[in-house]
Scaffold this motif. Sequence first.
Motif, PDB file in Angstrom:
ATOM      1  N   LYS A 114     -11.404  -7.928   7.368  1.00  0.00           N
ATOM      2  CA  LYS A 114     -10.928  -6.765   6.815  1.00  0.00           C
ATOM      3  C   LYS A 114      -9.967  -6.300   5.967  1.00  0.00           C
ATOM      4  CE  LYS A 114     -14.529  -5.411  10.438  1.00  0.00           C
ATOM      5  NZ  LYS A 114     -14.329  -4.718  12.381  1.00  0.00           N
ATOM      6  N   ILE A 115      -9.731  -5.584   5.300  1.00  0.00           N
ATOM      7  CA  ILE A 115      -9.035  -5.039   4.736  1.00  0.00           C
ATOM      8  C   ILE A 115      -8.179  -4.254   4.767  1.00  0.00           C
ATOM      9  CG2 ILE A 115      -6.767  -5.134   2.682  1.00  0.00           C
ATOM     10  CD1 ILE A 115      -9.532  -7.232   1.849  1.00  0.00           C
ATOM     11  N   GLN A 116      -7.672  -3.521   5.695  1.00  0.00           N
ATOM     12  CA  GLN A 116      -7.167  -1.657   5.264  1.00  0.00           C
ATOM     13  C   GLN A 116      -6.613  -1.238   4.537  1.00  0.00           C
ATOM     14  OE1 GLN A 116      -5.359  -1.926   9.387  1.00  0.00           O
ATOM     15  NE2 GLN A 116      -7.623  -1.640  10.585  1.00  0.00           N
ATOM     16  N   ARG A 117      -6.427  -0.301   4.059  1.00  0.00           N
ATOM     17  CA  ARG A 117      -5.809   0.247   3.067  1.00  0.00           C
ATOM     18  C   ARG A 117      -5.343  -0.206   2.115  1.00  0.00           C
ATOM     19  NH1 ARG A 117      -3.516   0.477   7.901  1.00  0.00           N
ATOM     20  NH2 ARG A 117      -1.643  -0.211   7.166  1.00  0.00           N
ATOM     21  N   THR A 118      -6.124  -0.640   1.243  1.00  0.00           N
ATOM     22  CA  THR A 118      -6.052  -1.665  -0.140  1.00  0.00           C
ATOM     23  C   THR A 118      -4.971  -1.421  -1.049  1.00  0.00           C
ATOM     24  OG1 THR A 118      -8.314  -0.777  -1.173  1.00  0.00           O
ATOM     25  CG2 THR A 118      -8.593  -2.694   0.372  1.00  0.00           C
ATOM     26  N   GLN A 119      -4.968  -2.091  -1.769  1.00  0.00           N
ATOM     27  CA  GLN A 119      -3.865  -1.507  -2.694  1.00  0.00           C
ATOM     28  C   GLN A 119      -4.496  -2.738  -3.919  1.00  0.00           C
ATOM     29  OE1 GLN A 119      -1.146   0.809  -2.087  1.00  0.00           O
ATOM     30  NE2 GLN A 119      -1.850   0.568  -0.040  1.00  0.00           N
ATOM     31  N   ASP A 169      -4.117  -5.833  -3.551  1.00  0.00           N
ATOM     32  CA  ASP A 169      -4.958  -7.219  -3.039  1.00  0.00           C
ATOM     33  C   ASP A 169      -6.252  -6.953  -3.767  1.00  0.00           C
ATOM     34  OD1 ASP A 169      -5.092  -4.718  -0.417  1.00  0.00           O
ATOM     35  OD2 ASP A 169      -3.645  -6.296  -0.535  1.00  0.00           O
ATOM     36  N   SER A 227      -0.294  -9.361   5.419  1.00  0.00           N
ATOM     37  CA  SER A 227       0.002  -8.151   5.529  1.00  0.00           C
ATOM     38  C   SER A 227      -0.647  -7.941   6.822  1.00  0.00           C
ATOM     39  CB  SER A 227       0.451  -7.126   4.205  1.00  0.00           C
ATOM     40  OG  SER A 227      -0.983  -6.549   4.358  1.00  0.00           O
ATOM     41  N   ASP A 228       0.104  -6.863   7.728  1.00  0.00           N
ATOM     42  CA  ASP A 228      -0.909  -7.068   9.180  1.00  0.00           C
ATOM     43  C   ASP A 228      -2.065  -6.037   8.546  1.00  0.00           C
ATOM     44  OD1 ASP A 228       1.584  -4.151   9.874  1.00  0.00           O
ATOM     45  OD2 ASP A 228       0.828  -4.499   8.171  1.00  0.00           O
ATOM     46  N   ARG A 229      -2.206  -5.766   7.687  1.00  0.00           N
ATOM     47  CA  ARG A 229      -3.270  -4.419   6.568  1.00  0.00           C
ATOM     48  C   ARG A 229      -4.766  -5.728   7.063  1.00  0.00           C
ATOM     49  NH1 ARG A 229      -3.849  -3.306   2.152  1.00  0.00           N
ATOM     50  NH2 ARG A 229      -2.318  -4.978   1.265  1.00  0.00           N
ATOM     51  N   PHE A 230      -4.260  -7.004   7.029  1.00  0.00           N
ATOM     52  CA  PHE A 230      -5.469  -8.361   6.438  1.00  0.00           C
ATOM     53  C   PHE A 230      -5.904  -8.292   8.613  1.00  0.00           C
ATOM     54  CE2 PHE A 230      -5.835  -9.639   2.169  1.00  0.00           C
ATOM     55  CZ  PHE A 230      -5.117  -8.933   1.990  1.00  0.00           C
ATOM     56  N   ASP A 248     -11.234   1.229   2.876  1.00  0.00           N
ATOM     57  CA  ASP A 248     -11.021  -0.151   3.837  1.00  0.00           C
ATOM     58  C   ASP A 248     -11.716  -0.825   3.415  1.00  0.00           C
ATOM     59  OD1 ASP A 248      -9.806   1.294   7.169  1.00  0.00           O
ATOM     60  OD2 ASP A 248      -9.039   0.777   5.270  1.00  0.00           O
TER      61      ASP A 248
END
Lengths: 114, 114
Positions: A78-83, A86, A62-65, A18
């Motif tokens: 915040k970016i969760q579980r970055t790929q 990203d 996406s909902d990771r952002f 994250d």
Amino acid sequence: GAGVSQSPRYKVAKRGQDVALRCDPISGHVSLFWYQQALGQGPEFLTYFQNEAQLDKSGLPSDRFFAERPEGSVSTLKIQRTQQEDSAVYLCASSAGPGQETQYFGPGTRLLVL
Amino acid sequence: DQQVKQNSPSLSVQEGRISILNCDYTNSMFDYFLWYKKYPAEGPTFLISISSIKDKNEDGRFTVFLNKSAKHLSLHIVPSQPGDSAVYFCAASARYSGNTPLVFGKGTRLSVIA
């Protein structure tokens, strides 16, 4: 300072980590925007705040952002579980408010996800 | 589908001559247009803007022309200086529809040769 500031300037993250990116807008500016700029492309809109209210988040990929601006000043993206996809430069901009369309940009945070 | 297009990825001009950067748009709701200049590792810097009620706006060496019927705008830099070498982005917004985020082109890299 007088301009928009962002921190960190550079961030390297491992895939799945994250991250949190900070933006300090110009003092008194009501509107705050986040953009994502991929290599060789123009900035693309992510989300928009007017004071503390998030009025538009249609550009979040996406909902990771997730973005917030709880007191109507500083904002965090915040970016969760970055790929790996990203990886980009994340730009923050502020403007004086509705009807004041000139947006002033910060230096950006360059995110690299390995 | 790109709403703002900068069809020339790069342009080289001799110092002292005129630089002309072009931009086309497809969304007829756009009513405010801006040009930004970007140096490496910095955020975009606002240069000049124009409202759709005008067809020309001038600021020092920079002039922006808007042709609404052709959905085309251009930035003229006269005379060009080596310090003008940067990537130039055209951006547009549809402010009267309440849509304030900027839509950017992909940029044109200008090189001014001494």
